[in-house]
Design an enzyme around this catalytic site. Structure first.
Site, PDB file in Angstrom:
ATOM      1  N   ASP A  84      -9.063   5.629  -4.876  1.00 49.37           N
ATOM      2  CA  ASP A  84      -7.633   5.651  -4.551  1.00 49.37           C
ATOM      3  C   ASP A  84      -7.032   6.873  -5.236  1.00 49.37           C
ATOM      4  O   ASP A  84      -6.802   6.859  -6.441  1.00 49.37           O
ATOM      5  CB  ASP A  84      -6.934   4.368  -5.032  1.00 49.37           C
ATOM      6  CG  ASP A  84      -7.323   3.147  -4.188  1.00 49.37           C
ATOM      7  OD1 ASP A  84      -8.442   3.131  -3.640  1.00 49.37           O
ATOM      8  OD2 ASP A  84      -6.508   2.206  -4.106  1.00 49.37           O
TER       9      ASP A  84
ATOM     10  N   LYS B 116      -2.156   4.964   1.688  1.00 50.02           N
ATOM     11  CA  LYS B 116      -1.672   3.873   0.839  1.00 50.02           C
ATOM     12  C   LYS B 116      -0.274   4.219   0.362  1.00 50.02           C
ATOM     13  O   LYS B 116       0.013   5.389   0.091  1.00 50.02           O
ATOM     14  CB  LYS B 116      -2.650   3.728  -0.328  1.00 50.02           C
ATOM     15  CG  LYS B 116      -2.237   2.773  -1.437  1.00 50.02           C
ATOM     16  CD  LYS B 116      -3.363   2.645  -2.485  1.00 50.02           C
ATOM     17  CE  LYS B 116      -2.871   1.926  -3.733  1.00 50.02           C
ATOM     18  NZ  LYS B 116      -3.902   1.832  -4.782  1.00 50.02           N
TER      19      LYS B 116
ATOM     20  N   LYS C 185      -2.978   0.714   3.476  1.00 46.54           N
ATOM     21  CA  LYS C 185      -2.878  -0.185   2.316  1.00 46.54           C
ATOM     22  C   LYS C 185      -1.484  -0.131   1.706  1.00 46.54           C
ATOM     23  O   LYS C 185      -1.163   0.811   0.990  1.00 46.54           O
ATOM     24  CB  LYS C 185      -3.922   0.197   1.261  1.00 46.54           C
ATOM     25  CG  LYS C 185      -3.823  -0.644  -0.023  1.00 46.54           C
ATOM     26  CD  LYS C 185      -4.927  -0.300  -1.018  1.00 46.54           C
ATOM     27  CE  LYS C 185      -4.707  -0.988  -2.361  1.00 46.54           C
ATOM     28  NZ  LYS C 185      -5.702  -0.617  -3.372  1.00 46.54           N
TER      29      LYS C 185
END
Lengths: 306, 305
Positions: free
Chosen positions: B125, B200, B236
């Site tokens: 991430d 995300k 996400k």
């Protein structure tokens, strides 16, 4: 400056008879007054079958919401000093004093025991009595146990957490207050189910709570049908104890006991005596024995110097 | 407009068997997350257990609850979590590239990413340089995403690009950053594999985090990329999603934004949609248990996560 001529012209629109503004009674959850999420209502009738009010008929989801906020509010209430809890209970008594007439009127309009004023007075006195117990019950219920060894041994009362209080119908205000006062006095949060036949005084009592510095969520009051809610009260795992009026029917008590076995809730059905008039008896009702169903006893060991 | 459209997804009525299905699906999409300075290998080990078996008493249910999609931790926790998740189906995600600010030289950030991969992370991430983005240095941002994408692709790891929408100020910026990230992942070849590249919303350190509005804008960027290239980029939302009800609203939004007319939607799968959350898992479990047993649960019925 308003023109006099214009005022005169419009004067005809003024209604001569003032319309009555009746109070809409709602639930009391987390310090606010929401309507039931179910949108259902409950008809309240007096002895001559006249409808006197429509109230919220709480659903299991209202119960869930109340327990949720009660569980959030309880730790802070427990951590508050006992002295402060006593002050707030006393404040409730003060606020209730100002609502004597309204409370007596709502009691007598539905419940015809003819002692409405005595019931309100006893309810106020009960709050004062348990205001006093807030910082004194630990000394009365707790003790230093006699042990032989290089340590001390103490037993003291602690709040259970969230307690459900279920009022009977004989004294719609007094029973509720008698159940709630000891429960919050010891640092629990309460989800109370008002008298089914006359829940209106309980709604007024909610206003007392809302204006007495009781933190939101510590006292929650639902109005509705016992047979609908009792099962969910009994089964709810976040509720740590049930305190019911001994007036509840044997079916209701059985349902509460059965459901409560699931998470080992403390269940107690209380009354001051055989006679319903005993609820007015200060000597019986101000006893610290009322605090016991609302506490759990903890015993700790502490090493001593010798 | 986006806010109004996003709000409309909260009006759908999801009940009975559909709700039961939605709750389990949402649980299987959770990236169980702990990103605190006080994290320790012990806490991460406990969370691994939670990730693998979210509810200890699931024998009392009609069927066991699914494991969550992934565990998301800081790079220093990756090595200790790796052996605990092997063979469980739970992915190990690591934040990297100078999380949460991204305010480090690119070489250091790439090194950070490489280390997490070497220690055994399955998914990275990454954060983008919001400062560079907001001052208009889009090429710089595109370049850093490209470099990290290439690294992940060469190691066959998945990548999620955190836009930190709470710092991007406008929906226009959110859309621009989404397009930038998708384009860079596309250029690196990462998105050739469905679900290898995600965008995300947030780090969870900035408020507001994953609102429905920004998520919608990002889903539309994913939809447009899919229409153009046929590639499946994942999404996400992370931060601020705490209740089961909220998570169902997000699923509805995914279905109605990316689904086809016949109700098919490949994004309704943990391979393409994740929730970055810590307390959501327990609220989902509460609802699942309540639905199946009829009993309202207490907070202490579930292990902490």
């Amino acid at each position: 400056m308003v023109s006099a001529a214009l005022l005169h012209e419009y004067a005809g629109f003024n209604m001569t008879d003032r319309l009555a503004i009746t109070k809409t009674h709602k639930l009391f959850i987390g310090g606010s007054f929401p309507r039931t999420e179910s949108g259902r209502s409950l008809k309240i009738v007096d002895n001559s079958e006249q409808v006197v009010a429509h109230l919220c008929r709480a659903s299991r989801k209202d119960l869930r919401n109340a327990v949720e906020v009660a569980a959030k509010a309880q730790p802070g209430w427990q951590k508050a000093t006992a002295y402060l809890r006593g002050q707030i209970l006393y404040r409730m008594a003060e606020m209730m004093e100002g609502k004597r007439a309204e409370l007596a009127e709502t009691i007598s309009s539905v419940t015809e025991h003819g002692q409405a004023e005595a019931e309100v007075a006893a309810s106020i006195d009960r709050l004062v009595a348990f205001a006093g117990w807030a910082d004194k019950h630990q000394q009365v219920l707790g003790c230093a146990n006699p042990v032989s060894g290089p340590y001390h041994n103490f037993t003291f009362p602690e709040p259970i957490g969230v307690i459900a209080a279920i009022s009977g119908d004989t004294w719609p205000l007094l029973e509720l207050v008698s159940l709630i006062a000891p429960v919050i006095c010891t640092g629990n949060a309460v989800v109370a189910l008002a008298s089914q036949s006359n829940p209106i005084p309980a709604c007024i009592f909610a206003e007392v709570c809302a204006t007495s510095d009781v933190p939101g969520g510590v006292v929650n009051i639902l109005t509705g049908f016992r047979d609908e809610l009792i099962e969910h009260i009994a089964m709810h795992r976040q509720i740590g104890g049930v305190l019911g009026s001994a007036e509840l029917s044997s079916d209701e008590r059985t349902a509460l006991r059965l459901g409560s076995a699931e998470n080992l809730k403390r269940v107690a059905f209380v009354s001051p005596g055989e006679d319903t008039g005993d609820w007015l008896n200060a000597e019986l009702c101000h006893s610290p024995a009322w605090l016991e169903p609302a506490v759990e006893f903890k015993t700790i060991w502490h090493p001593s110097a010798s | 407009m986006a806010d109004q459209r996003a709000a409309s997804f909260t009006k759908r009525s999801i009940k009975t068997s559909m709700k039961a299905q939605g709750l389990r699906l949402a649980l299987s999409m959770v990236d169980l997350t702990t990103l605190e300075g006080k994290d320790s290998p012990q806490k991460v080990a406990a969370l691994c257990q939670k990730a693998i078996k979210p509810y200890e008493n699931d024998a009392s249910l009609s069927l066991p609850v699914p494991h969550v999609a992934a565990l998301c931790v800081y790079p220093s926790m990756v090595a200790s979590a790796r052996p605990l998740l092997d063979g469980t189906g739970v992915q190990l995600a690591s934040v990297a590239t100078g999380f949460p600010s991204g305010q480090y030289p690119l070489a250091v950030r790439l090194r950070d990413c490489q280390q997490a991969i070497d220690d055994g992370a399955d998914e990275i991430d990454m954060v983008i340089s919001r400062g560079a983005f907001l001052s208009g240095r889009y090429d710089e941002v595109g370049e850093e995403i490209l470099r990290v994408s290439e690294l992940c692709r060469s190691c066959s790891k998945h990548l999620k690009v955190i836009l930190e929408t709470g710092e991007l100020e406008t929906y226009d910026n959110v859309r621009k950053a989404s397009d930038l990230a998708i384009q860079a992942m596309h250029e690196s070849g990462l998105t050739d594999e469905p679900g290898a590249g995600f965008i995300k919303t947030s780090t969870g350190k900035v408020s507001p985090a994953a609102t429905m509005g920004v998520t919608l804008v990002m889903l539309e960027a994913i939809r447009d990329h899919h229409r153009k290239t046929g590639q499946l980029v994942g999404m996400k939302p992370a931060g601020g999603i705490r209740t089961a009800k909220q998570s169902l609203h997000f699923l509805i939004m995914v279905l109605e934004t990316l689904g086809t007319a016949d109700g098919q939607c490949p994004w309704l799968s943990p391979h393409l949609f994740r929730f970055g959350a810590s307390s959501l898992a327990n609220d989902l479990l509460r609802q699942i248990v309540k639905r199946e047993t009829g009993v309202y649960t207490a907070d202490y019925d579930f292990s902490e996560a």
